[in-house]
Write an enzyme that holds these catalytic residues in place. Structure first.
Site, PDB file in Angstrom:
ATOM      1  N   GLY A 135       0.936  -1.178   0.015  1.00 53.74           N
ATOM      2  CA  GLY A 135      -0.034   0.088  -0.093  1.00 53.74           C
ATOM      3  C   GLY A 135       0.852   1.395   0.086  1.00 53.74           C
ATOM      4  O   GLY A 135       1.208   1.744   0.817  1.00 53.74           O
ATOM      5  N   LEU A 136       0.823   2.013  -0.985  1.00 53.55           N
ATOM      6  CA  LEU A 136       1.544   3.396  -1.178  1.00 53.55           C
ATOM      7  C   LEU A 136       0.519   4.464  -1.722  1.00 53.55           C
ATOM      8  O   LEU A 136       0.315   5.387  -1.228  1.00 53.55           O
ATOM      9  CB  LEU A 136       2.682   3.387  -2.277  1.00 53.55           C
ATOM     10  CG  LEU A 136       3.329   4.534  -2.495  1.00 53.55           C
ATOM     11  CD1 LEU A 136       4.252   5.091  -1.414  1.00 53.55           C
ATOM     12  CD2 LEU A 136       4.625   4.328  -3.614  1.00 53.55           C
ATOM     13  N   THR A 137      -0.217   3.937  -2.702  1.00 49.88           N
ATOM     14  CA  THR A 137      -1.079   4.922  -3.296  1.00 49.88           C
ATOM     15  C   THR A 137      -2.409   5.298  -2.445  1.00 49.88           C
ATOM     16  O   THR A 137      -2.860   4.408  -1.843  1.00 49.88           O
ATOM     17  CB  THR A 137      -1.767   4.303  -4.627  1.00 49.88           C
ATOM     18  OG1 THR A 137      -0.522   4.041  -5.506  1.00 49.88           O
ATOM     19  CG2 THR A 137      -2.590   5.219  -5.519  1.00 49.88           C
ATOM     20  N   GLU A 138      -2.865   6.366  -2.611  1.00 50.95           N
ATOM     21  CA  GLU A 138      -4.126   6.913  -1.787  1.00 50.95           C
ATOM     22  C   GLU A 138      -5.034   7.560  -2.979  1.00 50.95           C
ATOM     23  O   GLU A 138      -4.712   7.914  -3.913  1.00 50.95           O
ATOM     24  CB  GLU A 138      -3.865   7.849  -0.694  1.00 50.95           C
ATOM     25  CG  GLU A 138      -2.942   7.090   0.406  1.00 50.95           C
ATOM     26  CD  GLU A 138      -2.468   7.821   1.505  1.00 50.95           C
ATOM     27  OE1 GLU A 138      -3.211   9.130   1.629  1.00 50.95           O
ATOM     28  OE2 GLU A 138      -1.819   7.476   2.527  1.00 50.95           O
ATOM     29  N   GLY A 142      -1.509  10.097  -5.901  1.00 51.43           N
ATOM     30  CA  GLY A 142      -0.976   8.784  -6.810  1.00 51.43           C
ATOM     31  C   GLY A 142       0.449   8.861  -7.167  1.00 51.43           C
ATOM     32  O   GLY A 142       1.393   8.374  -6.440  1.00 51.43           O
ATOM     33  N   GLY A 351     -13.648  -6.802 -37.250  1.00 50.93           N
ATOM     34  CA  GLY A 351     -14.653  -6.790 -36.471  1.00 50.93           C
ATOM     35  C   GLY A 351     -14.735  -7.970 -35.491  1.00 50.93           C
ATOM     36  O   GLY A 351     -15.360  -7.870 -34.309  1.00 50.93           O
ATOM     37  N   GLU A 374       2.272   1.168 -10.955  1.00 50.92           N
ATOM     38  CA  GLU A 374       3.526   1.506 -10.580  1.00 50.92           C
ATOM     39  C   GLU A 374       4.409   2.376 -11.349  1.00 50.92           C
ATOM     40  O   GLU A 374       5.710   2.214 -11.809  1.00 50.92           O
ATOM     41  CB  GLU A 374       4.305  -0.063 -10.641  1.00 50.92           C
ATOM     42  CG  GLU A 374       3.649  -1.068  -9.978  1.00 50.92           C
ATOM     43  CD  GLU A 374       4.652  -2.331  -9.580  1.00 50.92           C
ATOM     44  OE1 GLU A 374       5.725  -2.167  -9.635  1.00 50.92           O
ATOM     45  OE2 GLU A 374       4.048  -3.647  -9.479  1.00 50.92           O
ATOM     46  N   SER A 377       3.361   6.448 -17.531  1.00 43.92           N
ATOM     47  CA  SER A 377       4.423   6.459 -18.497  1.00 43.92           C
ATOM     48  C   SER A 377       5.188   7.956 -18.247  1.00 43.92           C
ATOM     49  O   SER A 377       6.491   8.008 -18.478  1.00 43.92           O
ATOM     50  CB  SER A 377       3.734   6.367 -19.755  1.00 43.92           C
ATOM     51  OG  SER A 377       3.701   4.986 -20.338  1.00 43.92           O
TER      52      SER A 377
END
Length: 390
Positions: A135-138, A142, A351, A374, A377
């Site tokens: 867990g890093l992102t909140e 980001g 198609g 992670e 780009s």
């Protein structure tokens, strides 16, 4: 070429070892037997097949580079890249979960845990008795990780953790989570620390499960901490080292996402080649038309270039040499190649490529995450340019 890679560059040997062949065949056979028959069923239902990872754990694929003394396979990054690539050729979702478990949670504890901590958590992670979360992102932080709001305040022998983490792979099913928390001032890179928090700890709960475009069989949820009491012996390293640790872990994690991208690209490419040979228009296979054959030529060239970048980064990682620039290059290039390859594969299928009866529409949806997760780009370009201009 910069000074720390020149010597290493002359010594690369990318011949496939016996271990790589063995591990690659094992991953390929497993994916064909246990994953391929269920790919679309799991994708449509957003079903996370938790039991599948215990089978992968039995084969050593959930602990590829964990030393044997902690219950792992004891291989290197070449074998690891091979495992992720082979699985992702069949299903990006399963490849993503294997990558996140190995390189983020498990990799973080392996790199920065004490001997006691490694012996406590790594054996359960190695067998996938416990899946790992990281867990890093909140929600509001980001790319700007130093602005995190999740706090940990020391109270006697425990840290009191409050806040939430978003976009967490295995945020609900993970048995243990490595979590970056703020122990100092917001915006201070030395104000972040790392705690290992076990599932079942009071105050540690899963929140919303994300309804995603792709990678739908890989669980992505919130992790919520409400006055969660975590023993202070669960601190990895020292207070204030969390951000530095996370950046080093992401160097390896970017190789994982690059390998994931490579697998998706190869899966889409192989499907496109087979279809181009089988599909007839105007009395001949569409592969005979230059418009199609040139697309395949571009796809093949970019995939080979991406693989070489990934192997270069893996080689540096195996040699414990600086890998920041190479892993960012590999992740950036391979993820963009995955998107381009999947897009062209859909185009070649026409198609049919837009329907769920054929595999390329799923590769198309799965590929996009690789340019975001992670480190986007754009973040990779920042990392690369800093290294180039250093």
């Amino acid at each position: 070429m910069d000074n720390y890679t020149t010597d290493a560059f002359t010594g690369y040997d990318f011949s496939v070892s016996e271990n790589q062949q063995m591990v690659g065949q094992m991953a390929k056979d497993f994916a064909e037997k246990h994953i391929k028959p269920h790919v679309m069923e799991w994708d449509e239902a957003q079903h996370f097949p938790a039991e599948l990872f215990k089978k992968l754990g039995e084969l050593g694929m959930m602990s590829v580079f964990v030393p044997e003394e902690y219950g792992g396979s004891g291989f290197g990054y070449f074998e690891y890249v091979t495992v992720i690539t082979e699985i992702a050729k069949v299903c990006g979702s399963i490849g993503l979960s294997v990558a996140a478990h190995n390189s983020l949670c498990t990799g973080h504890i392996l790199a920065f845990g004490s001997e006691e901590q490694k012996h406590k958590w790594l054996p359960k992670l190695a067998t996938a008795e416990w899946l790992g979360a990281w867990g890093l992102t909140e929600a509001n932080t980001g790319s700007d990780a130093m602005g995190m709001n999740t706090t940990a305040v020391l109270d006697g022998d425990h840290y009191i953790v409050n806040g939430s983490k978003n976009w967490i792979t295995h945020g609900k099913s993970g048995g243990v989570a490595v979590v970056m928390v703020r122990t100092g001032e917001k915006g201070d890179s030395k104000g972040i620390s790392t705690l290992v928090i076990e599932r079942g700890t009071p105050g540690f709960n899963a929140g919303k499960k994300e309804n995603k475009l792709g990678m739908r069989a890989s669980e992505t949820t919130e992790m919520i901490f409400d006055n969660c009491r975590v023993p202070k012996e669960n601190l990895l390293g020292k207070e204030g080292e969390g951000f530095k640790q996370a950046m080093k872990v992401l160097d390896g994690g970017r190789i994982s996402i690059a390998a994931l991208s490579l697998g998706i690209a190869k899966g889409a490419f192989e499907a496109a080649v087979a279809y181009a040979k089988e599909r007839h228009q105007f009395g001949q296979p569409i592969a005979n038309f230059q418009g199609i054959s040139f697309k395949l030529a571009d796809m093949a060239t970019e995939i080979e270039a991406a693989e070489l970048l990934i192997m270069q980064a893996a080689d540096l990682k195996n040699k414990h040499l600086p890998v920041t620039k190479q892993s960012a290059m590999a992740k950036y290039f391979a993820s963009e190649v995955a998107v381009r390859t999947a897009t062209e594969a859909v185009q070649i299928f026409g198609g049919y490529g837009y329907t769920k009866d054929f595999p390329v529409e799923k590769f198309y949806r799965d590929a996009k995450l690789c340019t975001i997760g992670e480190g986007t780009s754009e973040i990779q370009k920042i990392v690369i340019s800093r290294e180039v201009l250093r």
